[in-house]
Design a protein around this motif. Structure first.
Motif, PDB file in Angstrom:
ATOM      1  N   ASN A  39       0.818  -1.202   0.000  1.00 26.79           N
ATOM      2  CA  ASN A  39       0.000   0.000   0.000  1.00 26.79           C
ATOM      3  C   ASN A  39       0.859   1.262   0.000  1.00 26.79           C
ATOM      4  OD1 ASN A  39      -1.577   2.226   1.551  1.00 26.79           O
ATOM      5  ND2 ASN A  39      -3.163   0.790   0.865  1.00 26.79           N
ATOM      6  N   LEU A  40       0.814   2.015  -1.090  1.00 28.90           N
ATOM      7  CA  LEU A  40       1.662   3.197  -1.248  1.00 28.90           C
ATOM      8  C   LEU A  40       1.304   4.271  -0.225  1.00 28.90           C
ATOM      9  CD1 LEU A  40       3.807   4.797  -2.807  1.00 28.90           C
ATOM     10  CD2 LEU A  40       2.004   5.511  -4.399  1.00 28.90           C
ATOM     11  N   GLU A  41       0.022   4.507  -0.017  1.00 30.34           N
ATOM     12  CA  GLU A  41      -0.384   5.540   0.928  1.00 30.34           C
ATOM     13  C   GLU A  41       0.163   5.265   2.324  1.00 30.34           C
ATOM     14  OE1 GLU A  41      -4.466   7.634   2.662  1.00 30.34           O
ATOM     15  OE2 GLU A  41      -4.550   5.646   1.734  1.00 30.34           O
ATOM     16  N   ASN A  42       0.055   4.035   2.801  1.00 30.88           N
ATOM     17  CA  ASN A  42       0.542   3.705   4.137  1.00 30.88           C
ATOM     18  C   ASN A  42       2.056   3.769   4.221  1.00 30.88           C
ATOM     19  OD1 ASN A  42      -2.026   3.326   5.125  1.00 30.88           O
ATOM     20  ND2 ASN A  42      -2.027   1.103   4.794  1.00 30.88           N
ATOM     21  N   ILE A  43       2.740   3.343   3.156  1.00 26.66           N
ATOM     22  CA  ILE A  43       4.199   3.414   3.133  1.00 26.66           C
ATOM     23  C   ILE A  43       4.672   4.857   3.266  1.00 26.66           C
ATOM     24  CG2 ILE A  43       6.213   3.153   1.605  1.00 26.66           C
ATOM     25  CD1 ILE A  43       4.960   0.537   0.614  1.00 26.66           C
ATOM     26  N   LEU A  44       4.039   5.764   2.536  1.00 22.36           N
ATOM     27  CA  LEU A  44       4.425   7.170   2.586  1.00 22.36           C
ATOM     28  C   LEU A  44       4.039   7.805   3.906  1.00 22.36           C
ATOM     29  CD1 LEU A  44       3.478   8.290  -1.041  1.00 22.36           C
ATOM     30  CD2 LEU A  44       5.734   7.674  -0.144  1.00 22.36           C
ATOM     31  N   LEU A  45       2.895   7.420   4.449  1.00 26.81           N
ATOM     32  CA  LEU A  45       2.427   7.994   5.711  1.00 26.81           C
ATOM     33  C   LEU A  45       3.367   7.635   6.858  1.00 26.81           C
ATOM     34  CD1 LEU A  45       0.098   9.672   6.836  1.00 26.81           C
ATOM     35  CD2 LEU A  45      -1.124   7.545   7.312  1.00 26.81           C
ATOM     36  N   GLY A  46       3.985   6.440   6.810  1.00 27.52           N
ATOM     37  CA  GLY A  46       4.856   6.007   7.885  1.00 27.52           C
ATOM     38  C   GLY A  46       6.327   6.303   7.671  1.00 27.52           C
ATOM     39  N   SER A  47       6.664   6.985   6.580  1.00 26.85           N
ATOM     40  CA  SER A  47       8.065   7.215   6.251  1.00 26.85           C
ATOM     41  C   SER A  47       8.633   8.456   6.920  1.00 26.85           C
ATOM     42  CB  SER A  47       8.230   7.332   4.735  1.00 26.85           C
ATOM     43  OG  SER A  47       9.565   7.672   4.404  1.00 26.85           O
ATOM     44  N   ARG A  48       9.935   8.424   7.192  1.00 25.12           N
ATOM     45  CA  ARG A  48      10.672   9.588   7.702  1.00 25.12           C
ATOM     46  C   ARG A  48      11.640  10.141   6.660  1.00 25.12           C
ATOM     47  NH1 ARG A  48      12.950   5.946  12.423  1.00 25.12           N
ATOM     48  NH2 ARG A  48      12.735   4.493  10.665  1.00 25.12           N
ATOM     49  N   CYS A  49      11.511   9.678   5.414  1.00 28.77           N
ATOM     50  CA  CYS A  49      12.502   9.970   4.371  1.00 28.77           C
ATOM     51  C   CYS A  49      12.119  11.103   3.413  1.00 28.77           C
ATOM     52  CB  CYS A  49      12.756   8.714   3.525  1.00 28.77           C
ATOM     53  SG  CYS A  49      13.950   7.586   4.251  1.00 28.77           S
ATOM     54  N   HIS A  50      11.000  11.739   3.604  1.00 31.80           N
ATOM     55  CA  HIS A  50      10.549  12.728   2.619  1.00 31.80           C
ATOM     56  C   HIS A  50      11.528  13.908   2.571  1.00 31.80           C
ATOM     57  CE1 HIS A  50       7.051  10.257   2.625  1.00 31.80           C
ATOM     58  NE2 HIS A  50       6.786  10.529   3.891  1.00 31.80           N
ATOM     59  N   LYS A  51      11.748  14.407   1.374  1.00 31.11           N
ATOM     60  CA  LYS A  51      12.758  15.445   1.192  1.00 31.11           C
ATOM     61  C   LYS A  51      12.261  16.506   0.211  1.00 31.11           C
ATOM     62  CE  LYS A  51      16.257  14.988   2.816  1.00 31.11           C
ATOM     63  NZ  LYS A  51      17.579  14.532   2.376  1.00 31.11           N
ATOM     64  N   GLY A  52      12.332  17.754   0.637  1.00 29.86           N
ATOM     65  CA  GLY A  52      12.023  18.872  -0.248  1.00 29.86           C
ATOM     66  C   GLY A  52      13.301  19.425  -0.848  1.00 29.86           C
ATOM     67  N   ARG A  53      13.189  19.944  -2.068  1.00 26.83           N
ATOM     68  CA  ARG A  53      14.345  20.518  -2.756  1.00 26.83           C
ATOM     69  C   ARG A  53      13.934  21.838  -3.408  1.00 26.83           C
ATOM     70  NH1 ARG A  53      17.792  17.775  -7.810  1.00 26.83           N
ATOM     71  NH2 ARG A  53      19.576  19.217  -7.727  1.00 26.83           N
ATOM     72  N   LEU A  54      14.423  22.934  -2.855  1.00 31.15           N
ATOM     73  CA  LEU A  54      14.225  24.245  -3.460  1.00 31.15           C
ATOM     74  C   LEU A  54      15.348  24.460  -4.470  1.00 31.15           C
ATOM     75  CD1 LEU A  54      12.724  26.993  -3.506  1.00 31.15           C
ATOM     76  CD2 LEU A  54      14.290  27.736  -1.683  1.00 31.15           C
ATOM     77  N   LEU A  55      14.977  24.662  -5.723  1.00 35.42           N
ATOM     78  CA  LEU A  55      15.965  24.756  -6.801  1.00 35.42           C
ATOM     79  C   LEU A  55      16.043  26.174  -7.351  1.00 35.42           C
ATOM     80  CD1 LEU A  55      14.287  21.707  -7.739  1.00 35.42           C
ATOM     81  CD2 LEU A  55      16.585  21.639  -8.641  1.00 35.42           C
ATOM     82  N   TYR A  56      17.263  26.601  -7.606  1.00 37.24           N
ATOM     83  CA  TYR A  56      17.510  27.901  -8.221  1.00 37.24           C
ATOM     84  C   TYR A  56      18.472  27.711  -9.387  1.00 37.24           C
ATOM     85  CZ  TYR A  56      19.351  32.596  -8.937  1.00 37.24           C
ATOM     86  OH  TYR A  56      19.748  33.785  -9.498  1.00 37.24           O
ATOM     87  N   TYR A  57      18.026  28.067 -10.567  1.00 41.68           N
ATOM     88  CA  TYR A  57      18.846  27.982 -11.778  1.00 41.68           C
ATOM     89  C   TYR A  57      19.494  29.345 -12.011  1.00 41.68           C
ATOM     90  CZ  TYR A  57      16.454  23.581 -12.786  1.00 41.68           C
ATOM     91  OH  TYR A  57      15.960  22.302 -12.723  1.00 41.68           O
ATOM     92  N   PHE A  58      20.811  29.346 -11.976  1.00 46.51           N
ATOM     93  CA  PHE A  58      21.545  30.597 -12.112  1.00 46.51           C
ATOM     94  C   PHE A  58      21.357  31.189 -13.502  1.00 46.51           C
ATOM     95  CE2 PHE A  58      23.654  28.512  -8.601  1.00 46.51           C
ATOM     96  CZ  PHE A  58      23.904  29.564  -7.722  1.00 46.51           C
ATOM     97  N   PRO A  59      21.347  32.525 -13.604  1.00 44.35           N
ATOM     98  CA  PRO A  59      21.182  33.151 -14.917  1.00 44.35           C
ATOM     99  C   PRO A  59      22.376  32.906 -15.819  1.00 44.35           C
ATOM    100  CG  PRO A  59      21.685  34.799 -13.243  1.00 44.35           C
ATOM    101  CD  PRO A  59      21.449  33.510 -12.515  1.00 44.35           C
ATOM    102  N   SER A  60      22.088  32.614 -17.069  1.00 42.76           N
ATOM    103  CA  SER A  60      23.155  32.410 -18.038  1.00 42.76           C
ATOM    104  C   SER A  60      23.536  33.740 -18.665  1.00 42.76           C
ATOM    105  CB  SER A  60      22.694  31.440 -19.129  1.00 42.76           C
ATOM    106  OG  SER A  60      23.635  31.392 -20.168  1.00 42.76           O
TER     107      SER A  60
END
Length: 345
Positions: free
Chosen positions: A169-190
Motif C-alpha cells: 500500500n503506497l499511501e501507508n508506506i508514505l504515511l509512515g516514512s521519515r525519508c521525505h525530502k524537499g528541494r528548493l531549486l535555483y537555476y543561475f542566470p546564463s
C-alpha cells in the motif's frame, strides 16, 4: 491531465479515479498528472519560490556553513556537487534540501551513520534568511498531504490488477516514512544563451528518472534582477520521454501541483504505475540572458528500511541489484548516490 483537489479526497470511497490514474501513471501515460484548486497553494508557492534567489545570493561563506558533506549534500545548500548526464559537475543550479515534516528524523546514532542522506538533521539559515524555514515547511506539508490523496487513488487503481493481500500500500508506506525530502531549486542566470548547450533539450537539467515514490512539483517562477518576468522562450521547460520514446513538453498552470511517479512506485506496483525520464530545457535567445528560474520539488519516499523486491516486470538499474533482487530503499539510494556524486560520506 489534471484532477480537481475536491475529487481526490481519499475518504470518499465512492469516487473512483482509476481511469484518470491509468491515463496519467499507467503503461501508456506520461508518468505525470496535476492537481488543481488546492486551497492556499498559490500563496505558499509564491512565498517559498521568491526566496530562492535570495538564498543563492547569500555570501559564499554563509552558504558554505549551510552545506553538509556527510549527507552527500542532501541536507542544506548544494551547488556544483552533483554530476550531470555528461559526467561534469552541475554548476547550472543550486539546491536547498530539507525534510519539511521532521527536523530530526531519528535519534538512532547507527541509523544516522548508515544513512546520513535521510537520517541527518535539517540545516536552516535562521540568521541570514529566517523566513525560509517556515515557507519551506508550509509548502512541503501541503504538497505532502495532497500527495497522500494521489497515493490513495494509485492504490485503488493498482488493486484492480494485483490481489489486495499481495499489494504493498503506497499511501501507508508514505504515511509512515521519515525519508521525505524537499528541494528548493535555483537555476543561475546564463550570460551566454546562444552557445550554452543550445543544441540539447536537457540543457538546464539532464535526463533522469526520480528514484523515490512520488514527486510533487511546482510550476517554476522566472525572474531577472529579482523581478518576476514571464518566460521568454515557450520551448523551454519540463520534457518527458514516454515509454514509446516520444519526447513531450509538459505544461501546467501556476495554481496546479504536478505529481510524477518515481522508480520505487514502479517497483512496488510491479509496473502498473510507470516512472518516466524527464529533463529541463533552458530558455534560448537574447531575451533569456540573465534569466533566473526558481522551483520546488517534494520527493515522497519510503522509509530507509522499506524492503524493495524488484519484480521481473520492472527493469530498473539492474546493474545495482543484488543477486536475490532485494534491497532496502536506503541501500538502493546509496547505490544511486554513488553514481551521481563523487564524494563519499
Amino acid at each position: 491531465m489534471s484532477l480537481s483537489s475536491e475529487s481526490t479526497v481519499p475518504t470518499d470511497n465512492n469516487v473512483d479515479l482509476s481511469a484518470r490514474i491509468e491515463q496519467g501513471f499507467g503503461p501508456n501515460g506520461l508518468g505525470i498528472l496535476t492537481v488543481k484548486d488546492v486551497p492556499g497553494y498559490s500563496v505558499l508557492r509564491q512565498n517559498l519560490l521568491r526566496l530562492a534567489p535570495k538564498l543563492a545570493g547569500l555570501p559564499e561563506e554563509v552558504k558554505t556553513e549551510l552545506e553538509d558533506a556527510h549527507s552527500r549534500y542532501n541536507f542544506g545548500w548544494s551547488h556544483g556537487k552533483e554530476k550531470l548526464e555528461s559526467g561534469k559537475l552541475d554548476m547550472l543550479k543550486g539546491s536547498y534540501y530539507a525534510n519539511p515534516l521532521q527536523d530530526v528524523p531519528t535519534s538512532d546514532s547507527s541509523e544516522m551513520q548508515r544513512y546520513p542522506w535521510y537520517c541527518g538533521s535539517n540545516i536552516w539559515p535562521r540568521n541570514s534568511l529566517p523566513e525560509l524555514e517556515g515557507a519551506f515547511k508550509a509548502l512541503g506539508k501541503l504538497m505532502f498531504d495532497v500527495g497522500l490523496m494521489v497515493a490513495y487513488h494509485c492504490d485503488q487503481y493498482v488493486s484492480k490488477g494485483i490481489k489486495q493481500h499481495e499489494m504493498q500500500n503506497l499511501e501507508n508506506i508514505l504515511l509512515g516514512s521519515r525519508c521525505h525530502k524537499g528541494r528548493l531549486l535555483y537555476y543561475f542566470p546564463s550570460q551566454d544563451t546562444t552557445t550554452q548547450n543550445s543544441d540539447t533539450i536537457s540543457s538546464w537539467c539532464g535526463w533522469h528518472t526520480d528514484h523515490g515514490s512520488l514527486t510533487g512539483l511546482t510550476r517554476a517562477i522566472f525572474s531577472r534582477n529579482s523581478v518576476e518576468v514571464p518566460c521568454p522562450d515557450p520551448a523551454s521547460g519540463l520534457y518527458i520521454r514516454t515509454r514509446s520514446s516520444q519526447v513531450v513538453k509538459v505544461v501546467f498552470g501556476e495554481d496546479e501541483i504536478a505529481y510524477q511517479i518515481g522508480e520505487t512506485t514502479a517497483i512496488l506496483s510491479r509496473g502498473y504505475l510507470c516512472a518516466t525520464p524527464h529533463c529541463v530545457r533552458a530558455p534560448q535567445g537574447e531575451e533569456a540572458r540573465g534569466l533566473e528560474r526558481s522551483t520546488f520539488a517534494l520527493f515522497m519516499q519510503p522509509d530507509w528500511d522499506q524492503k524493495l523486491t524488484f519484480p521481473k516486470e520492472v527493469t530498473i538499474h539492474e546493474d545495482v541489484l543484488l543477486s536475490n533482487g532485494d534491497l532496502t530503499f536506503g541501500e538502493y539510494t546509496e547505490k544511486l548516490l554513488n553514481i551521481y556524486y563523487d564524494t563519499k560520506p
